[in-house]
Design a protein around this motif. Structure first.
Motif, mmCIF file in Angstrom:
data_model
loop_
_atom_site.group_PDB
_atom_site.id
_atom_site.type_symbol
_atom_site.label_atom_id
_atom_site.label_comp_id
_atom_site.label_asym_id
_atom_site.label_seq_id
_atom_site.Cartn_x
_atom_site.Cartn_y
_atom_site.Cartn_z
ATOM 1 N N SER A 188 0.917 -1.246 -0.051
ATOM 2 C CA SER A 188 -0.188 -0.021 0.094
ATOM 3 C C SER A 188 0.845 1.401 0.004
ATOM 4 O O SER A 188 0.509 2.384 -0.399
ATOM 5 N N ASP A 198 1.503 -1.921 6.611
ATOM 6 C CA ASP A 198 2.755 -2.455 7.306
ATOM 7 C C ASP A 198 3.637 -1.984 5.838
ATOM 8 O O ASP A 198 2.798 -1.845 4.910
ATOM 9 N N LEU A 199 4.846 -2.418 5.885
ATOM 10 C CA LEU A 199 5.813 -2.129 4.708
ATOM 11 C C LEU A 199 6.169 -3.240 4.211
ATOM 12 O O LEU A 199 6.505 -4.248 4.853
ATOM 13 N N ASP A 200 6.006 -3.369 2.870
ATOM 14 C CA ASP A 200 6.423 -4.514 2.226
ATOM 15 C C ASP A 200 7.867 -4.378 1.089
ATOM 16 O O ASP A 200 7.502 -3.516 0.084
HETATM 17 CA CA CA Z 1 1.551 -3.515 3.337
#
Ligand code: CA
Ligand code: DGT
Ligand code: CA
Length: 571
Positions: A188, A198-200
């Motif tokens: 996102s 969260d961070l991917d």
């Molecule tokens: Ca994410």
């Protein structure tokens, strides 16, 4: 919908957990766990085996019933027995499985002996020491449970995109200290969603284990949740979770596409692929065993008959159809912005002077700004009465004369009163270059009343822009109830523009409303609503939101030259 073996195994394990919580026969529970293990380990796609008509009962631990369930899952994407069992068991009990130290057996004990059915029940029982009376529940476990509940609470928290960005920039800088081939934040965050869960992060390197070793030493990490050979998850000091993954270079485009999402967009793309007899996953696009694309995202899209789609559009809100019809928008960019039409100074609740704001905006390369202090009703903001308003207009004119290289427009953010009338006389409004109107109180009128209130304000012939149209504050205040379609239709008729307010907690209009405005032919202004010169850079967040709303340069009035803008400010 393609389904992986891992997803099937997860369903069986979940089913086993639920059976166990329910207190079912241990043999039955074990049968599902064994089946899950088999599914995980066969090394060949069950989906394909089913397609080939392979007899699944030949697999270890898979009997007639389980083979039917697998077929059901592969063809429908669902396991109906699991769905049914989920209905029976309080969802909080299932959620408790993610608390370290709590397995199905203990959850069952908690439910049976202490009638615990919610997280709140659990917290109370843990804090009061009641749990300690149960066999097998010691003080260490109680501490673990309390910590688990806290973590779960936080997991529900989403981060503003702007907040995440601060961490992202620092973290990427840190990761680049070692040699990487590719590095990108997907998810996102890449789609520029107003909040991120969260961070991917996706990276490739010759030696990925070195990347993981380096990653887990990042100084702002609070907790390393896992660190495998291709994947690691950590929690940063601010509780933001970061997943780091690696793939082979030749799969990079596919992985980036997969992990950028959204999930709905991915599913739609995968459907297209299936129609073409192809398979898309995070490793590539395949025809049979042969990889036909995967190194870049462009390649992936091309393989399924699509053009490149900007991440901000990947929500399955028509982008695939638009691409096929050759009608994808060319999205507005930060560099297109030529001015900012909403900011405050010390005349009301701002922290800087007119001159300071103008000089800062000039530094940003803008051609114009509008100074828009509050009107009198907003007493907390030292809103302007008629006399001070006229005084400020005079000041603005004088300073505009004095400063070269940027035009300072005289504007005001006028309160829309409860009955829809404006908080400033026409005498003053007629002297302004741009009039913003906004609701700052009585947010809870009925939809009909609130809509009428705003439509009434539109009737004043000096109004140009509706500022932060819904009044929402992310995570703090719900949007007002409004009939947005009616408001946009009137705005179109009267040549009134909508604001996309760039304050990170406002981002109002939302992406969906911005798209709606565009489709109805209503133009927008992206404004920072700055109260000091440091927040002029919030423009980026507003542009993100506009892009998610499919806006092109032409849809945004402050991409125009001053001359063209002035035309658009005539009613
Ligand atoms: Ca994410
Ligand atoms: P977030 O983190 O809640 O703000 O939203 P995302 O979109 O970043 O979602 P996240 O972090 O759960 O997963 C990252 C991406 O991975 C997601 O956008 C699409 C892909 N993905 C995750 N789970 C699935 C899935 O079950 N199916 C498919 N097709 N894609 C998935
Ligand atoms: Ca994630």
């Amino acid at each position: 919908m393609a389904i992986t073996n891992a997803e099937i195994a997860k369903m069986f394990n979940e089913y086993a957990d639920l059976l166990e919580i329910k207190g079912e026969n241990p043999f039955k529970v074990r049968a599902y766990r064994n089946a899950a293990r088999t599914v995980e380990n066969i090394g060949k796609s069950l989906e394909e085996l089913v397609k080939e008509g392979y007899d699944l009962t030949k697999l270890p631990g898979i009997g007639t019933d389980l083979s039917l369930y697998i077929k059901e899952i592969v063809t429908t994407g669902k396991f109906s027995k699991l769905e049914a069992l989920k209905e029976e068991i309080p969802p909080s009990l299932v959620e408790m499985l993610s608390i370290e130290g709590l397995g199905p057996k203990r959850i069952r004990t908690l439910y049976e002996k202490l009638h615990i059915q919610s997280m709140e029940d659990l917290r109370r029982a843990a804090e009061s020491g009641e749990i300690l009376k149960l066999p097998g529940f010691g003080p260490t476990l109680v501490q673990k449970i309390l910590k688990g509940i806290r973590l779960l609470k936080k997991a529900g928290h989403r981060f503003k995109w702007s907040e995440a960005k601060e961490y992202v920039e620092d973290l990427l800088g840190y990761l680049r200290q070692i040699e990487l081939t590719y590095l990108e934040v997907a998810g996102s965050y890449r789609r520029k969603k107003e909040t991120v869960g969260d961070l991917d992060i996706l990276a490739t390197a010759k030696d990925f284990s070195e990347v993981i070793r380096h990653f887990v030493k990042y100084p702002k990490i609070k907790e390393v949740v896992s660190a495998g050979s291709t994947r690691s998850t950590v929690i940063l000091n601010n509780d933001l979770q970061v997943d780091l993954r690696s793939v082979e270079d030749e799969s990079y485009g596919s992985a980036l596409h997969y992990f950028t999402g959204s999930k709905d967009h991915n599913i739609a793309v995968r459907k297209l692929a299936i129609e073409l007899g192809l398979k898309v996953n995070e490793y590539g696009v395949f025809r049979g065993e042969e990889r036909i694309a995967g190194k870049t995202e462009e390649e992936v899209y091309k393989a399924v008959g699509l053009c490149y789609i900007e991440p901000e559009l990947r929500e399955n809100r028509g982008e695939i159809e638009a691409c096929k019809a050759g009608k994808l928008p060319k999205l507005v960019e930060l560099g297109d912005i030529r001015g900012d039409l909403h900011m405050h100074t010390r005349y009301s609740d701002g922290k800087n002077s007119i001159e300071e704001m103008a000089m800062a905006a000039k530094e940003l390369g803008y051609d114009y700004i509008a100074i828009t202090d509050h009107s009198q009703r907003l007493t907390v903001a030292k809103g302007l009465d008629e006399k001070r308003a006229l005084e400020e207009i005079e000041q603005i004119r004088r300073i505009d004369e004095k400063i070269d290289g940027i035009t300072i427009l005289a504007g005001m953010e006028v309160d829309i009163l409860e009955d829809g009338s404006l908080d400033m006389s026409d005498k003053v409004l007629s002297q302004l270059d741009v009039v913003l109107v906004a609701v700052h109180y009585k947010f809870n009128l009925s939809k009909e009343q609130q809509t009428k209130r705003i439509l009434k304000a539109f009737e004043n012939p000096y109004v140009n822009i509706l500022a932060h149209p819904t009044g929402r504050m992310i995570g703090m205040r719900e949007p007002m109830e409004l009939d947005m379609e009616r408001i946009l239709a009137k705005a179109k008729e009267y040549n009134i523009h909508m604001e996309i307010n760039a304050q990170p907690e406002r981002l109002d209009l939302t992406d969906i409303h911005a798209k709606m405005a565009k489709e109805m032919g209503v133009k927008m202004a992206i404004n920072t609503d700055s109260h000091n010169l440091f927040s002029l850079h919030y423009m980026e967040y507003g542009v993100n939101q506009a892009r998610r709303g499919w806006c092109e340069k032409i849809d945004i009035i402050n991409t125009r030259s001053l001359k063209e803008l002035k035309k658009l400010l005539q009613r």
